[in-house]
Write a protein that holds these residues in place. Structure first.
Motif, PDB file in Angstrom:
ATOM      1  N   GLU A 183       3.403   1.215 -12.065  1.00 53.59           N
ATOM      2  CA  GLU A 183       2.517   0.433 -11.195  1.00 53.59           C
ATOM      3  C   GLU A 183       2.656  -1.070 -11.448  1.00 53.59           C
ATOM      4  O   GLU A 183       2.553  -1.882 -10.525  1.00 53.59           O
ATOM      5  CB  GLU A 183       1.080   0.886 -11.437  1.00 53.59           C
ATOM      6  N   ALA A 184       2.937  -1.416 -12.697  1.00 53.91           N
ATOM      7  CA  ALA A 184       3.057  -2.840 -13.054  1.00 53.91           C
ATOM      8  C   ALA A 184       4.249  -3.499 -12.369  1.00 53.91           C
ATOM      9  O   ALA A 184       4.321  -4.723 -12.276  1.00 53.91           O
ATOM     10  CB  ALA A 184       3.190  -2.977 -14.569  1.00 53.91           C
ATOM     11  N   TRP A 185       5.200  -2.689 -11.909  1.00 52.35           N
ATOM     12  CA  TRP A 185       6.380  -3.247 -11.236  1.00 52.35           C
ATOM     13  C   TRP A 185       6.136  -3.568  -9.758  1.00 52.35           C
ATOM     14  O   TRP A 185       7.008  -4.093  -9.081  1.00 52.35           O
ATOM     15  CB  TRP A 185       7.557  -2.251 -11.303  1.00 52.35           C
ATOM     16  N   LEU A 186       4.947  -3.224  -9.294  1.00 53.53           N
ATOM     17  CA  LEU A 186       4.664  -3.384  -7.858  1.00 53.53           C
ATOM     18  C   LEU A 186       4.959  -4.796  -7.330  1.00 53.53           C
ATOM     19  O   LEU A 186       5.706  -4.932  -6.352  1.00 53.53           O
ATOM     20  CB  LEU A 186       3.209  -2.977  -7.566  1.00 53.53           C
ATOM     21  N   PRO A 187       4.421  -5.854  -7.946  1.00 61.66           N
ATOM     22  CA  PRO A 187       4.729  -7.208  -7.412  1.00 61.66           C
ATOM     23  C   PRO A 187       6.225  -7.503  -7.416  1.00 61.66           C
ATOM     24  O   PRO A 187       6.735  -8.110  -6.467  1.00 61.66           O
ATOM     25  CB  PRO A 187       3.988  -8.140  -8.378  1.00 61.66           C
ATOM     26  N   LYS A 188       6.934  -7.074  -8.480  1.00 66.74           N
ATOM     27  CA  LYS A 188       8.371  -7.343  -8.569  1.00 66.74           C
ATOM     28  C   LYS A 188       9.115  -6.664  -7.424  1.00 66.74           C
ATOM     29  O   LYS A 188       9.905  -7.284  -6.707  1.00 66.74           O
ATOM     30  CB  LYS A 188       8.933  -6.817  -9.893  1.00 66.74           C
ATOM     31  N   VAL A 211       8.012  -5.281  -4.611  1.00 65.88           N
ATOM     32  CA  VAL A 211       7.616  -5.687  -3.256  1.00 65.88           C
ATOM     33  C   VAL A 211       8.145  -7.082  -2.920  1.00 65.88           C
ATOM     34  O   VAL A 211       8.632  -7.333  -1.809  1.00 65.88           O
ATOM     35  CB  VAL A 211       6.077  -5.622  -3.125  1.00 65.88           C
ATOM     36  N   SER A 212       8.099  -8.001  -3.898  1.00 67.92           N
ATOM     37  CA  SER A 212       8.541  -9.371  -3.590  1.00 67.92           C
ATOM     38  C   SER A 212      10.028  -9.409  -3.257  1.00 67.92           C
ATOM     39  O   SER A 212      10.443 -10.119  -2.337  1.00 67.92           O
ATOM     40  CB  SER A 212       8.209 -10.318  -4.745  1.00 67.92           C
ATOM     41  N   VAL A 213      10.830  -8.645  -3.997  1.00 69.80           N
ATOM     42  CA  VAL A 213      12.267  -8.620  -3.710  1.00 69.80           C
ATOM     43  C   VAL A 213      12.513  -8.033  -2.321  1.00 69.80           C
ATOM     44  O   VAL A 213      13.292  -8.581  -1.523  1.00 69.80           O
ATOM     45  CB  VAL A 213      13.032  -7.823  -4.801  1.00 69.80           C
ATOM     46  N   SER A 214      11.833  -6.926  -1.999  1.00 73.14           N
ATOM     47  CA  SER A 214      12.010  -6.299  -0.674  1.00 73.14           C
ATOM     48  C   SER A 214      11.629  -7.263   0.445  1.00 73.14           C
ATOM     49  O   SER A 214      12.346  -7.404   1.436  1.00 73.14           O
ATOM     50  CB  SER A 214      11.131  -5.052  -0.527  1.00 73.14           C
ATOM     51  N   LEU A 215      10.486  -7.922   0.237  1.00 76.09           N
ATOM     52  CA  LEU A 215       9.996  -8.811   1.305  1.00 76.09           C
ATOM     53  C   LEU A 215      10.910 -10.018   1.492  1.00 76.09           C
ATOM     54  O   LEU A 215      11.301 -10.335   2.610  1.00 76.09           O
ATOM     55  CB  LEU A 215       8.561  -9.272   0.994  1.00 76.09           C
ATOM     56  N   VAL A 216      11.242 -10.680   0.405  1.00 74.05           N
ATOM     57  CA  VAL A 216      11.998 -11.937   0.524  1.00 74.05           C
ATOM     58  C   VAL A 216      13.440 -11.685   0.935  1.00 74.05           C
ATOM     59  O   VAL A 216      13.991 -12.401   1.772  1.00 74.05           O
ATOM     60  CB  VAL A 216      11.923 -12.729  -0.802  1.00 74.05           C
ATOM     61  N   ARG A 217      14.052 -10.651   0.365  1.00 80.34           N
ATOM     62  CA  ARG A 217      15.462 -10.399   0.687  1.00 80.34           C
ATOM     63  C   ARG A 217      15.652  -9.851   2.102  1.00 80.34           C
ATOM     64  O   ARG A 217      16.606 -10.224   2.776  1.00 80.34           O
ATOM     65  CB  ARG A 217      16.030  -9.366  -0.284  1.00 80.34           C
ATOM     66  N   ILE A 255       0.850  -1.214   0.000  1.00 80.08           N
ATOM     67  CA  ILE A 255       0.000   0.000   0.000  1.00 80.08           C
ATOM     68  C   ILE A 255       0.879   1.254   0.000  1.00 80.08           C
ATOM     69  O   ILE A 255       0.596   2.221  -0.707  1.00 80.08           O
ATOM     70  CB  ILE A 255      -0.958  -0.026   1.217  1.00 80.08           C
ATOM     71  N   GLN A 256       1.973   1.222   0.774  1.00 76.92           N
ATOM     72  CA  GLN A 256       2.845   2.401   0.880  1.00 76.92           C
ATOM     73  C   GLN A 256       3.641   2.635  -0.403  1.00 76.92           C
ATOM     74  O   GLN A 256       3.924   3.778  -0.763  1.00 76.92           O
ATOM     75  CB  GLN A 256       3.851   2.210   2.040  1.00 76.92           C
ATOM     76  N   SER A 257       4.033   1.568  -1.072  1.00 75.56           N
ATOM     77  CA  SER A 257       4.889   1.708  -2.261  1.00 75.56           C
ATOM     78  C   SER A 257       4.092   2.137  -3.499  1.00 75.56           C
ATOM     79  O   SER A 257       4.641   2.752  -4.414  1.00 75.56           O
ATOM     80  CB  SER A 257       5.577   0.375  -2.584  1.00 75.56           C
ATOM     81  N   VAL A 288       5.996 -12.488  -9.507  1.00 77.52           N
ATOM     82  CA  VAL A 288       6.825 -12.703  -8.306  1.00 77.52           C
ATOM     83  C   VAL A 288       7.898 -13.752  -8.607  1.00 77.52           C
ATOM     84  O   VAL A 288       9.092 -13.529  -8.376  1.00 77.52           O
ATOM     85  CB  VAL A 288       5.954 -13.146  -7.108  1.00 77.52           C
ATOM     86  N   PHE A 289       7.490 -14.893  -9.138  1.00 76.73           N
ATOM     87  CA  PHE A 289       8.470 -15.975  -9.363  1.00 76.73           C
ATOM     88  C   PHE A 289       9.420 -15.671 -10.515  1.00 76.73           C
ATOM     89  O   PHE A 289      10.541 -16.172 -10.551  1.00 76.73           O
ATOM     90  CB  PHE A 289       7.751 -17.309  -9.565  1.00 76.73           C
ATOM     91  N   ALA A 290       8.969 -14.836 -11.464  1.00 76.98           N
ATOM     92  CA  ALA A 290       9.867 -14.436 -12.556  1.00 76.98           C
ATOM     93  C   ALA A 290      10.950 -13.501 -12.028  1.00 76.98           C
ATOM     94  O   ALA A 290      12.069 -13.467 -12.547  1.00 76.98           O
ATOM     95  CB  ALA A 290       9.066 -13.751 -13.657  1.00 76.98           C
ATOM     96  N   THR A 291      10.603 -12.749 -10.984  1.00 75.25           N
ATOM     97  CA  THR A 291      11.555 -11.769 -10.427  1.00 75.25           C
ATOM     98  C   THR A 291      12.547 -12.428  -9.476  1.00 75.25           C
ATOM     99  O   THR A 291      13.743 -12.151  -9.514  1.00 75.25           O
ATOM    100  CB  THR A 291      10.772 -10.682  -9.653  1.00 75.25           C
TER     101      THR A 291
END
Lengths: 257, 255
Positions: free
Chosen positions: B77-82, B84-90, B65-67, B182-185
Motif C-alpha cells: 500500500e505504501a507504494w501507491l503514490p509511487k 500512481v505518479s509514474v502511471s499518471l505522468v508517463r 482508488i482502483q489500484s 511522488v518527487f522521489a519517484t
C-alpha cells in the motif's frame, strides 16, 4: 533545364478601354472540359452578365478572372495586363482593384460587420488613419443602404442584408471592376430585384465595370448592359436582353421561355 | 491494378503529406500572423483548461482508488503514490489530455475550417490579400503544438492532486509524505519524454483538423464529416505516436 518563371507585373493601363479581355480560355478538371476557347471583352464602365445553365462553368470563369483558379490555356487581361501568370504579390495588387461578391456572401462568421469591412483594408496593407477607416466603413454601409449595422454579427442579418454587407466589403477598396457570382441566389424575387437595382446604383456611384454571373433573368435584365451566353463551354452569343430574347436559336430561346 | 480502396488511401496519404510539407514551408516565410496565433492559443489553451483539469482530476482519483486493493493484497500500500505518479505522468495524463484535445480542438478546427471552406470564406480571404494557409493553418497548428504540452503539464499536476485525495479516501497519507514520495519517484526520464511526445500530439491534432477542414466537400454534410474524421484520425494518431514514443524511450534505456 530552365525552370525560371517570368512573372508579369500588374500594371493596369489608366486609359484602357477594355476592362476585361478573355482570349481562348480553356479550363478542364480531369476529363471534364468546362471552358473551351472562351473569349469575350468587357468594355470599361459597362456591365455584362454571363448567362448559362447550372454547372456550365460560370463560377469557374469568374474564379479564373479573380485568380482563384488557374486556366489550362488562354489569357485573361485586366486593363491590359495578363493576370494568368501573375505571382501572389501581383495578384493581390490586381485584387485590390477587382472586387468579388461571393455567391454565399463569404462573410466571416466570427467577425462583426465592421471587422468584416475592415478586413480587406488591413490585409491589403492599406495605410489609413482610424478616422479614415471609420469614414470608409460608414460610406460603404450607407451606399448599400445599411448604415448603423457596424456592430452586428453576420448571424443576425437576413439573406438580403448579408448580400448588401458583402457588397459593402467589396466596395470598401473602391474597386474598378466588380465581379458578382450569382448575386441573387437564395433571395426572394423582391429582394433579388432590390439587389439588381443596388448593383446599378453602385456602378453609377463608383464608376465600375461589372461582370455578373447569374441565371436570374430579372437581375440580369436590371443590371446588365449586355449578356454573354455561356453554352457548351464557349461564348455562344453576345447581345442585349431584348436582342437575345428575340433570338430564334433554340439554345438561346430556352433561357428566355 | 491496385484496388480502388488502396488507391484512395494512398492518395489521401499523399495529400496529407503535401499539406504537412506546406506547413513547414509556410512557417519559415514571413509574414507571421502573430495576432491570430495568440487568439488561437487563447481558444485552444485557455478554453480547454477546465475540461482538461476536471478529467485529469477524475483520472488521478479513479486510478488511485482502483489500484489500491491490488497493492493492499500484496502488502504494498505504501507504494501507491509511487506507482500512481509514474502511471499518471508517463502515460495517462498526456494521452488523456491529447484525446480530449483531439475531441474538442480537432473537431472544432475541422468544423470551423470546413464551414469556412463551404461558405467560400477561405476564398474570400485569398481575394482579400491573405494567405489562408498561413492565416488559418499555420496559426492553429502552432497553437496546438504550444498549448497541448502546457495542458498536459497542468493535467499532470491536477491528476497527481486527484491521486492524493484518492489515497486519503481509504488510507491516511499526509500532504508532505505524498509529495515527497511522488518527487522521489519521478525522474527526468519520466517527465521529459512524456512532455516531448505531447508536442507531436499537438502537431498531429492541429494538422489533421486543418487538413480535414480545408478539404471539406459537399456542403454542411461535408462539414460534419470533416469534424468527425478530424477526431477519429487524430485520436488514432495520438495512440500511434504514443506507441512510437514508448519504443524510442525503451530503446534509449529511459524506461
Amino acid at each position: 533545364m530552365n525552370r525560371k518563371k517570368n512573372h508579369t507585373t500588374y500594371a493596369p493601363a489608366a486609359d484602357a478601354e477594355i476592362a476585361i479581355q478573355i482570349s481562348n480560355l480553356d479550363v478542364s478538371f480531369g476529363d471534364n472540359h468546362v471552358l473551351r476557347h472562351f473569349s469575350f471583352e468587357l468594355p470599361a464602365g459597362k456591365s455584362y452578365a454571363v448567362l448559362g445553365k447550372s454547372g456550365s462553368g460560370k463560377s469557374v470563369l469568374i474564379k479564373c478572372i479573380i485568380g482563384l483558379i488557374k486556366p489550362n490555356a488562354g489569357t485573361i487581361q485586366i486593363f491590359g495586363t495578363n493576370i494568368t501568370d501573375l505571382n501572389s504579390v501581383e495578384l493581390d495588387k490586381m485584387r485590390m482593384e477587382t472586387g468579388f461578391l461571393f455567391q454565399s456572401n463569404a462573410l466571416y462568421d466570427s467577425m462583426t460587420v465592421r471587422e468584416n469591412l475592415e478586413f480587406p483594408l488591413r490585409r491589403h496593407g492599406i495605410q489609413k488613419t482610424a478616422a479614415e477607416v471609420d469614414e470608409l466603413v460608414r460610406e460603404a454601409l450607407v451606399n448599400v443602404g445599411l448604415p448603423g449595422t457596424d456592430n452586428m454579427m453576420p448571424a443576425e442579418l437576413s439573406g438580403g442584408m448579408k448580400k448588401r454587407i458583402a457588397l459593402a466589403r467589396t466596395l470598401i477598396l473602391k474597386p474598378k471592376i466588380i465581379l458578382y457570382d450569382e448575386p441573387t441566389t437564395g433571395l426572394d424575387p423582391i429582394t433579388g430585384r432590390e439587389i439588381g437595382h443596388l448593383m446599378v446604383d453602385i456602378q453609377k456611384k463608383y464608376h465600375t465595370s461589372s461582370l455578373v454571373i447569374s441565371h436570374d433573368l430579372n437581375c440580369i435584365h436590371i443590371a446588365a448592359d449586355r449578356i454573354v451566353m455561356l453554352i457548351d463551354g464557349t461564348c455562344y452569343a453576345i447581345g442585349t436582353y431584348d436582342e437575345l430574347k428575340k433570338s430564334t436559336d433554340l439554345k438561346i430561346k430556352s433561357f428566355f421561355d | 491494378m491496385l484496388p480502388a480502396g488502396l488507391v484512395r488511401f494512398l492518395t489521401e496519404i499523399a495529400e496529407v503529406t503535401r499539406f504537412t510539407t506546406k506547413f513547414f514551408r509556410e512557417i519559415l516565410r514571413p509574414r507571421f500572423e502573430f495576432a491570430e496565433f495568440l487568439r488561437q492559443c487563447f481558444f485552444i489553451g485557455y478554453k480547454s483548461l477546465g475540461l482538461v483539469a476536471i478529467t485529469a482530476f477524475i483520472m488521478g482519483l479513479v486510478i488511485t482508488i482502483q489500484s489500491r486493493p491490488t497493492l493492499v493484497e500484496f502488502g504494498a500500500e505504501a507504494w501507491l503514490p509511487k506507482m500512481v505518479s509514474v502511471s499518471l505522468v508517463r502515460e495517462i495524463a498526456p494521452v488523456i489530455t491529447a484525446l480530449i484535445c483531439a475531441g474538442k480542438i480537432g473537431s472544432g478546427i475541422g468544423a470551423e475550417l470546413g464551414s469556412m471552406k463551404v461558405t467560400e470564406q477561405i476564398d474570400a480571404m485569398e481575394v482579400s490579400g491573405t494567405n489562408p494557409y498561413k492565416y488559418l493553418v499555420v496559426t492553429r497548428v502552432m497553437a496546438t503544438i504550444l498549448m497541448i504540452p502546457i495542458l498536459a503539464v497542468l493535467a499532470d499536476a491536477v491528476s497527481l492532486y486527484g491521486a492524493y485525495l484518492g489515497s486519503n479516501i481509504r488510507g491516511v497519507v499526509s500532504w508532505d509524505l505524498y509529495w515527497n514520495q511522488v518527487f522521489a519517484t519521478l525522474t527526468y526520464s519520466d517527465i521529459m519524454p512524456s512532455i516531448l511526445k505531447t508536442f507531436f500530439f499537438g502537431f498531429a491534432i492541429g494538422i489533421i483538423g486543418c487538413y480535414q477542414g480545408f478539404n471539406s466537400k459537399k456542403g454542411t454534410e461535408g462539414v460534419g464529416r470533416s469534424a468527425n474524421a478530424a477526431v477519429v484520425i487524430s485520436s488514432l494518431l495520438v495512440f500511434i505516436i504514443d506507441l512510437i514514443a514508448v519504443q524510442i524511450t525503451d530503446l534509449a534505456g529511459l524506461t
